[in-house]
Design an enzyme around this catalytic site. Sequence first.
Site, PDB file in Angstrom:
ATOM      1  N   ARG A 674       0.776  -1.191   0.036  1.00  0.00           N
ATOM      2  CA  ARG A 674      -0.066   0.121  -0.081  1.00  0.00           C
ATOM      3  C   ARG A 674       0.936   1.299  -0.128  1.00  0.00           C
ATOM      4  O   ARG A 674       0.926   2.053   1.027  1.00  0.00           O
ATOM      5  CB  ARG A 674      -1.096   0.019   1.397  1.00  0.00           C
ATOM      6  N   ASN A 699       6.573  -6.019   4.412  1.00  0.00           N
ATOM      7  CA  ASN A 699       6.110  -7.226   4.563  1.00  0.00           C
ATOM      8  C   ASN A 699       5.553  -8.153   3.312  1.00  0.00           C
ATOM      9  O   ASN A 699       5.192  -9.328   3.365  1.00  0.00           O
ATOM     10  CB  ASN A 699       4.792  -7.504   5.380  1.00  0.00           C
ATOM     11  N   ASN A 725       5.742 -13.218   4.801  1.00  0.00           N
ATOM     12  CA  ASN A 725       4.683 -12.245   5.161  1.00  0.00           C
ATOM     13  C   ASN A 725       4.172 -12.929   6.351  1.00  0.00           C
ATOM     14  O   ASN A 725       3.418 -13.675   6.400  1.00  0.00           O
ATOM     15  CB  ASN A 725       3.825 -12.173   3.897  1.00  0.00           C
ATOM     16  N   ARG A 730       6.260  -7.597  13.011  1.00  0.00           N
ATOM     17  CA  ARG A 730       6.159  -6.218  13.700  1.00  0.00           C
ATOM     18  C   ARG A 730       6.741  -6.322  14.941  1.00  0.00           C
ATOM     19  O   ARG A 730       7.040  -5.299  15.277  1.00  0.00           O
ATOM     20  CB  ARG A 730       4.510  -6.230  14.102  1.00  0.00           C
ATOM     21  N   ASP A 746       0.301   1.232  12.614  1.00  0.00           N
ATOM     22  CA  ASP A 746      -0.168   0.662  11.107  1.00  0.00           C
ATOM     23  C   ASP A 746      -0.084   1.577  10.342  1.00  0.00           C
ATOM     24  O   ASP A 746       0.180   3.070  10.578  1.00  0.00           O
ATOM     25  CB  ASP A 746      -1.567   0.150  11.148  1.00  0.00           C
ATOM     26  N   GLU A 834      -1.637 -10.830  16.353  1.00  0.00           N
ATOM     27  CA  GLU A 834      -0.519 -10.666  16.883  1.00  0.00           C
ATOM     28  C   GLU A 834      -0.487  -9.538  18.045  1.00  0.00           C
ATOM     29  O   GLU A 834       0.192  -9.745  19.181  1.00  0.00           O
ATOM     30  CB  GLU A 834       0.521 -10.352  15.761  1.00  0.00           C
ATOM     31  N   ASP A 835      -1.700  -8.592  18.001  1.00  0.00           N
ATOM     32  CA  ASP A 835      -1.865  -7.819  18.873  1.00  0.00           C
ATOM     33  C   ASP A 835      -2.370  -8.276  20.347  1.00  0.00           C
ATOM     34  O   ASP A 835      -2.233  -7.938  21.354  1.00  0.00           O
ATOM     35  CB  ASP A 835      -2.512  -6.570  18.435  1.00  0.00           C
ATOM     36  N   ARG A 878     -10.391 -13.976  15.899  1.00  0.00           N
ATOM     37  CA  ARG A 878      -9.891 -13.430  17.145  1.00  0.00           C
ATOM     38  C   ARG A 878     -10.619 -14.273  18.263  1.00  0.00           C
ATOM     39  O   ARG A 878      -9.744 -14.324  19.329  1.00  0.00           O
ATOM     40  CB  ARG A 878     -10.052 -11.853  16.960  1.00  0.00           C
TER      41      ARG A 878
END
Length: 921
Positions: A674, A699, A725, A730, A746, A834-835, A878
Amino acid sequence: ELMTGYTMLRNGGVGNGGQPWVLRWSSRIRLTWLSFTLFVILVFFPLIAHYYLTTIDDADDAGKRIFGPRTGNELCEVKHVQDLCRIRESVSEELLQLEAKRQELNSEIAKLNLKIEACKKSIENAKQDLLQLKNVISQTEHSYKELMAQNQPKLSLPIRLLPDKDDATFPLPKSNRNCRLHNCFDYSRCPLTSGFPVYVYNSDDYPFGSSLDPLIKQAFEATVRTNVYVTENANIACVYIILVGEMQEPVMPKPTELEQQLHSLPYWRTDGHNHLIINLSRKSETQNFIYNISTGRAMIAQSTFYDAQYRPGFDIVVSPLVHAMSEPNFLEIPPQVPVKRKYLFSFQGEKIESLRSSLQEVRSFEEEIEGNAPADYDDRIITTLKAVQDSKLDFVLVEFTCKNQPKASLPTEWALCGERDDRLELLKLSTFALIITPGDTRLVISAGCTMRLFEALEVGAIPVVLGEQVQLPYNDVIRWNEAALIIPKPRITEVHFLLRSISDNDLLAMRRQGRFLWETYFSTSDNVFSTVLAIIRTRIQIPAAPIREEPAVEIPHRSGKAAGTDPNMADNGDLDLGPVETEPPYASPKYLRNFTLTAMDIYRNWNSAPGPFHLFPYTPFDPVLPSEAKFLGSGTGFRPIGGGAGGSGKEFQAALGGNVPREQFTVVMLTYEREEVLMNSLERLNGLPYLNKVVVVWNSPKLPSEDLLWPDIGVPIMVVRTEKNSLNNRFLPWDEIDTEAILSIDDDAHLRHDEIMFGFRVWREARDRIVGFPGRYHAWDIPHQSWLYNSNYSCELSMVLTGAAFFHKYYAYLYSYVMPQAIRDMVDEYINCEDIAMNFLVSHLTRKPPIKVTSRWTFRCPGCPQALSHDDSHFHERHKCINFFVKVYGYMPLLYTQFRVDSVLFKTRLPHDKTKCFKFI
């Protein structure tokens, strides 16, 4: 007169008075002719012209009339000409005005040129002043270094000592049983700066290597290949290691043969000093075949020791190697809650041989006993435990006879019953697990006891060891009373009362500590081997090797023009969040406590339950962080920057708060194909105070466009290429991150500078926690009996998304190298969570919730492309992640909080249904 003129002509043209008569006559003729011509022109020409014009106007061709009456079209043409004339006049006026303006601009240009010249002179003067200031600074720095050199001793690395191959001049002990480090270990081979090199013999090069258990040998070799301390250069080694067990019964060599093979090792040096003999056990019936072997000054690490054989502070009691070539399955490990289980305690075992018969048959042991034979309490233990079971005050299960053939065991030892899976199922239903030590007190530890301890810790049954003389694994560096109950056998009648009196909070704390010890030191072959090395290294006070940092492979990129500053991002209004920073990027102080941490904090490091200051330094990986001195609690010697003279203190705008005088942070931004969104996000960082560097984690396997121009934001931008990837990238501890503070953000996050600055201030006051903006929380789903992930607006939260959050680099090491691999695999599988994993990790270590700052609940930029979080399956995944992470940790580590930090200048508009929420300033 004509005659007179003629006569005058013939006479040479001279008349009376000396003038020619011809000229006089000619003048008269000309005057007359001129008068006549003028008369004709003045009279006849106007008449002719009038006649001609009148004739033209009367002509038949009306289109050729000039002065006659005209039609309407002809009149329009005349008006057009008039308009053109007016336009010409207007243009002329404008030209005049432009000329006037040009003259004014020329005048201004002249004035500006004068100002430019003045500025050039000012710049030259400023350069001179700057040069003088640099000289002053250089002189000041030189003076400071001189003062520091005068006040501090000069330190340099000691000379590396390499003793001769056969050097063995240190004092000899009276017997090998009296060996300790001071008289059986050669310190000269292990300088502080050596890095603790370890040489491992290849067992296949010696005859006993063919007798080793294949699984143990394979697991040991795989561990050796990846250990950071192992070296192939035996000449510089500090410790030499040889694996001698577990051996297979049919092909086990005789003790005399094994002794000869050990003494023939190339670096044995007559007495085996600085050698470590490892005898690992995979089964409970492992025999102590080293007992009858002369090992000289070599250290021994095994699971079975007799009192006459064990040398405290020198030998090492190790845990059994149950999971030789496999990782523990966290899905099969029961949760740590509920605290109390079906059975208060349980025990299954069978005693094959009593103490009395053992003392009668084993005469070699009897010779070493001083005084009377020890009392046999096993009969009293059996009677007491059966009475508790029959009382039915609590559900207990005790069996002193195996239903099937018991496992082989040593004399006076309680043999294990049944298969491992059956024993684990019973322990999963037991709050406590009884471990009865051998009746022969000369057997200080046995493989059967260590196996019972291993299985109890694995499934969360709190060990209750009957027999205070026991030497549990790694007992000289681990405080076992924090994870197990060690009770003398004479107190068997009080055991039931003691177990019933322990509170639920204490039970949970002991279970958590036991789970931590099992995961860290028992669970895998890597843990067992690394723990043995860590104990030796800690004993001889050698600092641990620095932990590995992730090397950053930079992607070349071109910087374009300087990025502009978005006024909406940089304008803080009246909110002044700290002193204006004018310094260039600088790194955080490096870690300086390698030696003192090893020498001073041994027991704190090895024994504390998971916490922010403990997990890393004492794990078997032996890492020492390169830049975490202040986080680990060491003094920096700096004066707190918030203090002021006379106790008045500094104003809010004059200091950043906290106790670190100078500090910056690094932005780590994860991105995936992006480019436009990324460039916009990078430009928004232009002019951000206290920003050290931006690390862009690229990534995508596809490299950035070659013609892509990256913004120049005043600080370095490092674009890092990843191997795959993965969202775990992070949190990799990149070696390009020079600061302790990391702002994970982000590529589509949209935060103002004042918000970032405020978050940085708050993090400096709570360095061990995640400090961020978007809050989330977990909830218990009663119908489905599982955990849910919730992102609704709420006064309560338990997580802060790392898409916009500050955290310490310390946690990047833990996430990447210490946290269970199963969690990172889950993140890669779902490309999600991951968070959540980072929040679980930090809450598990600190037992504190994260801190949310400001009232933001979202941070996405308007108009950005949709992210992964907009997928319909995002929340479903999640939910799965949270429940899986709970199984891995054994409990729910997330903690709820309603605490939020806001500046007094932030305005919060609460919806009507949230008016009961409170914010703390």
